[in-house]
Motif scaffolding. Structure first.
Motif, PDB file in Angstrom:
ATOM      1  N   GLY A  26      22.962 -10.966 -35.288  1.00 53.21           N
ATOM      2  CA  GLY A  26      22.624 -11.121 -33.879  1.00 53.21           C
ATOM      3  C   GLY A  26      21.133 -11.048 -33.631  1.00 53.21           C
ATOM      4  O   GLY A  26      20.316 -11.235 -34.517  1.00 53.21           O
TER       5      GLY A  26
ATOM      6  N   PRO B 163      23.972 -15.112 -27.935  1.00 50.04           N
ATOM      7  CA  PRO B 163      23.205 -15.917 -28.881  1.00 50.04           C
ATOM      8  C   PRO B 163      23.604 -17.389 -28.889  1.00 50.04           C
ATOM      9  O   PRO B 163      22.757 -18.258 -29.100  1.00 50.04           O
ATOM     10  CB  PRO B 163      23.504 -15.244 -30.226  1.00 50.04           C
TER      11      PRO B 163
ATOM     12  N   GLY C 250      16.096  -8.078 -34.754  1.00 54.56           N
ATOM     13  CA  GLY C 250      17.107  -9.113 -34.850  1.00 54.56           C
ATOM     14  C   GLY C 250      16.413 -10.437 -35.029  1.00 54.56           C
ATOM     15  O   GLY C 250      15.192 -10.523 -34.864  1.00 54.56           O
TER      16      GLY C 250
ATOM     17  N   PRO D  95      24.397  -5.189 -29.382  1.00 53.94           N
ATOM     18  CA  PRO D  95      24.660  -6.120 -28.272  1.00 53.94           C
ATOM     19  C   PRO D  95      24.332  -5.610 -26.879  1.00 53.94           C
ATOM     20  O   PRO D  95      24.233  -6.412 -25.953  1.00 53.94           O
ATOM     21  CB  PRO D  95      26.163  -6.398 -28.405  1.00 53.94           C
TER      22      PRO D  95
ATOM     23  N   PHE E 113      28.531 -12.204 -23.950  1.00 54.68           N
ATOM     24  CA  PHE E 113      28.402 -11.969 -25.386  1.00 54.68           C
ATOM     25  C   PHE E 113      29.052 -13.113 -26.162  1.00 54.68           C
ATOM     26  O   PHE E 113      29.947 -13.802 -25.658  1.00 54.68           O
ATOM     27  CB  PHE E 113      29.098 -10.672 -25.805  1.00 54.68           C
ATOM     28  N   THR E 114      28.614 -13.279 -27.405  1.00 57.42           N
ATOM     29  CA  THR E 114      29.334 -14.127 -28.351  1.00 57.42           C
ATOM     30  C   THR E 114      30.273 -13.229 -29.141  1.00 57.42           C
ATOM     31  O   THR E 114      29.835 -12.360 -29.888  1.00 57.42           O
ATOM     32  CB  THR E 114      28.366 -14.848 -29.306  1.00 57.42           C
TER      33      THR E 114
ATOM     34  N   GLN F 148      30.518  -8.930 -32.097  1.00 58.80           N
ATOM     35  CA  GLN F 148      30.168  -9.062 -30.681  1.00 58.80           C
ATOM     36  C   GLN F 148      28.651  -9.230 -30.659  1.00 58.80           C
ATOM     37  O   GLN F 148      27.907  -8.252 -30.674  1.00 58.80           O
ATOM     38  CB  GLN F 148      30.578  -7.836 -29.872  1.00 58.80           C
ATOM     39  N   ASN F 149      28.183 -10.465 -30.693  1.00 57.21           N
ATOM     40  CA  ASN F 149      26.790 -10.816 -30.976  1.00 57.21           C
ATOM     41  C   ASN F 149      26.423 -10.438 -32.408  1.00 57.21           C
ATOM     42  O   ASN F 149      25.901 -11.241 -33.169  1.00 57.21           O
ATOM     43  CB  ASN F 149      25.802 -10.166 -30.019  1.00 57.21           C
ATOM     44  N   GLU F 150      26.643  -9.183 -32.791  1.00 52.51           N
ATOM     45  CA  GLU F 150      26.367  -8.702 -34.147  1.00 52.51           C
ATOM     46  C   GLU F 150      27.664  -8.410 -34.898  1.00 52.51           C
ATOM     47  O   GLU F 150      28.712  -8.158 -34.290  1.00 52.51           O
ATOM     48  CB  GLU F 150      25.519  -7.416 -34.095  1.00 52.51           C
TER      49      GLU F 150
ATOM     50  N   THR G 248      23.772 -16.228 -39.002  1.00 59.37           N
ATOM     51  CA  THR G 248      24.022 -15.522 -37.753  1.00 59.37           C
ATOM     52  C   THR G 248      25.447 -15.773 -37.271  1.00 59.37           C
ATOM     53  O   THR G 248      26.130 -16.689 -37.726  1.00 59.37           O
ATOM     54  CB  THR G 248      23.026 -15.973 -36.665  1.00 59.37           C
ATOM     55  N   THR G 249      25.885 -14.972 -36.315  1.00 60.67           N
ATOM     56  CA  THR G 249      27.267 -15.091 -35.827  1.00 60.67           C
ATOM     57  C   THR G 249      27.517 -16.439 -35.162  1.00 60.67           C
ATOM     58  O   THR G 249      28.635 -16.947 -35.203  1.00 60.67           O
ATOM     59  CB  THR G 249      27.597 -13.966 -34.839  1.00 60.67           C
ATOM     60  N   GLU G 250      26.469 -17.041 -34.572  1.00 59.06           N
ATOM     61  CA  GLU G 250      26.677 -18.325 -33.904  1.00 59.06           C
ATOM     62  C   GLU G 250      26.583 -19.509 -34.856  1.00 59.06           C
ATOM     63  O   GLU G 250      26.968 -20.627 -34.493  1.00 59.06           O
ATOM     64  CB  GLU G 250      25.700 -18.508 -32.732  1.00 59.06           C
TER      65      GLU G 250
END
Length: 375
Positions: A32, A76, A113, A142, A264-265, A287-289, A319-321
């Motif tokens: 994140g 993100p 981050g 997050p 949040f992602t 959750q973001n991270e 990254t998470t995204e």
């Protein structure tokens, strides 16, 4: 030309340092903290236009000089497409100074981050200010109250949010939880992400609260993962040795669930084992991270310890995204800063805060138990 250094510590940041810092910060950011590529573009442009950024150690801060943590808040996944302009960074600092009547003496990352380690460097370059070699998390989290200032009983103080449309909001939340609630709603209304400053305190406070040396640590990680002196298969191992980390799993992403919800992602990734982990499975919640990892249903690592997903061949962080189906990855974990293992640290960012029905166990203990079980 690389950054001038004292030992391994940064004393200034040049354009040539940014890629290493970006990669290292994305590792420490546990997936994140914003997109490192976008943040790197911001920082490089600002340094190219305004010159290298001086770096000041946490221990060298003046007592009375205000240190402003500058970063982005939001999902993100949104920040990749909704890129902040340089004017937002300057406007946020200007509003903080106008609202408090105090001049900012230095800029600091609020977290280490991906993007949120680089946006402050850009802000510092834009305003001709030094950047502090430290942050308030030692990783990325997050929510806005998940900072060492909050652990020390300090409130967010004057809080600024600015967006690309020119909207600028100065608020004074009564505590960290209210700061998160208000900022999350505002960032959602501002298009899903916004530039934010909170927890702006004088150097005498920052010296006691901040986690020191994290930009230098990020740069060192990036040097290891980018360097040509090591073969691809050696880079992750060397990094783990230097940081006291643990390799948790090698696998291929077989399923990914991800959505933007509540600012949040959020999501989950399922991995099928490869190499020595063939036949095993691994599950990541984020959750973001990255917040929790399980191997075959057994807890392998959990927040506030750091969980990072790396490209299996290069060691570069994912990254998470940007985690994708079919990616071959290595999951690693690192111990968090000791402040997060205190009672208030775990209450603020431990597994039960995020709704996980597990007790926190340090990664060192979980790794030892897993090794004994496989022996």
């Amino acid at each position: 030309m690389t950054a001038a250094r004292t030992g391994t510590a940064l004393t200034r940041i040049t354009e040539e340092d940014i890629d290493a810092i970006a990669i290292g910060a994305a590792v420490l950011g546990t997936g994140g903290g914003g997109d490192p590529h976008v943040g790197a573009l911001h920082a490089k442009r600002a340094i190219r236009e305004h010159g290298p950024v001086p770096v000041i150690a946490v221990t060298d801060l003046d007592d009375d000089g205000i240190v402003a943590p500058v970063g982005m808040i939001g999902a993100p996944s949104v920040s990749i497409e909704k890129i902040a302009a340089a004017e937002e960074l300057v406007a946020a600092i200007d509003l903080l100074e106008q609202g408090t009547g105090q001049r900012v003496a230095a800029i600091m990352p609020i977290e280490i981050g991906g993007g949120n380690s680089l946006i402050p460097i850009a802000a510092a370059a834009e305003r001709g200010l030094p950047i502090v070699d430290g942050d308030a998390m030692g990783r990325a989290f997050p929510e806005a109250q998940m900072v060492t200032y909050h652990l020390a009983g300090l409130g967010p103080g004057a809080t600024v949010l600015v967006d690309a449309q020119g909207n600028a909001v100065l608020s004074r939340p009564v505590n960290g939880a209210w700061s998160e609630r208000l900022a999350r709603v505002l960032s959602f209304e501002m298009g899903g992400s916004a530039t934010m400053i909170d927890y702006a305190y004088p150097g005498s406070v920052v010296r006691d609260v901040a986690i020191p040396g994290t930009l230098s640590t990020a740069r060192r990680i990036g040097e290891l993962l980018l360097g040509s002196e090591l073969r691809d298969e050696e880079r992750i191992g060397r990094m783990l040795d230097e940081l006291g980390g643990t390799r948790l799993f090698d696998g291929k992403v077989s399923e990914i669930e991800r959505a933007v919800s509540g600012g949040f992602t959020r999501g989950r990734a399922i991995l099928a084992g490869t190499g020595d982990d063939r036949g095993a499975g691994f599950e990541l919640d984020f959750q973001n991270e990255m917040l929790l990892g399980r191997r075959d249903g057994v807890l392998a690592a959990v927040t506030p310890d750091l969980i990072a997903v790396l490209d299996q061949s290069t060691g570069h962080p994912i990254t998470t995204e940007t985690l994708r189906y079919g990616a071959r990855v290595t999951v690693v974990a690192f111990p968090c800063h000791p402040q997060w293992r205190t009672e208030i640290g775990l209450a603020t960012a431990g597994p039960q805060y995020f709704g996980y029905d597990v007790a926190y166990e340090p990664i060192e203990e979980l790794a030892l138990r897993a090794e004994e079980a496989r022996a």
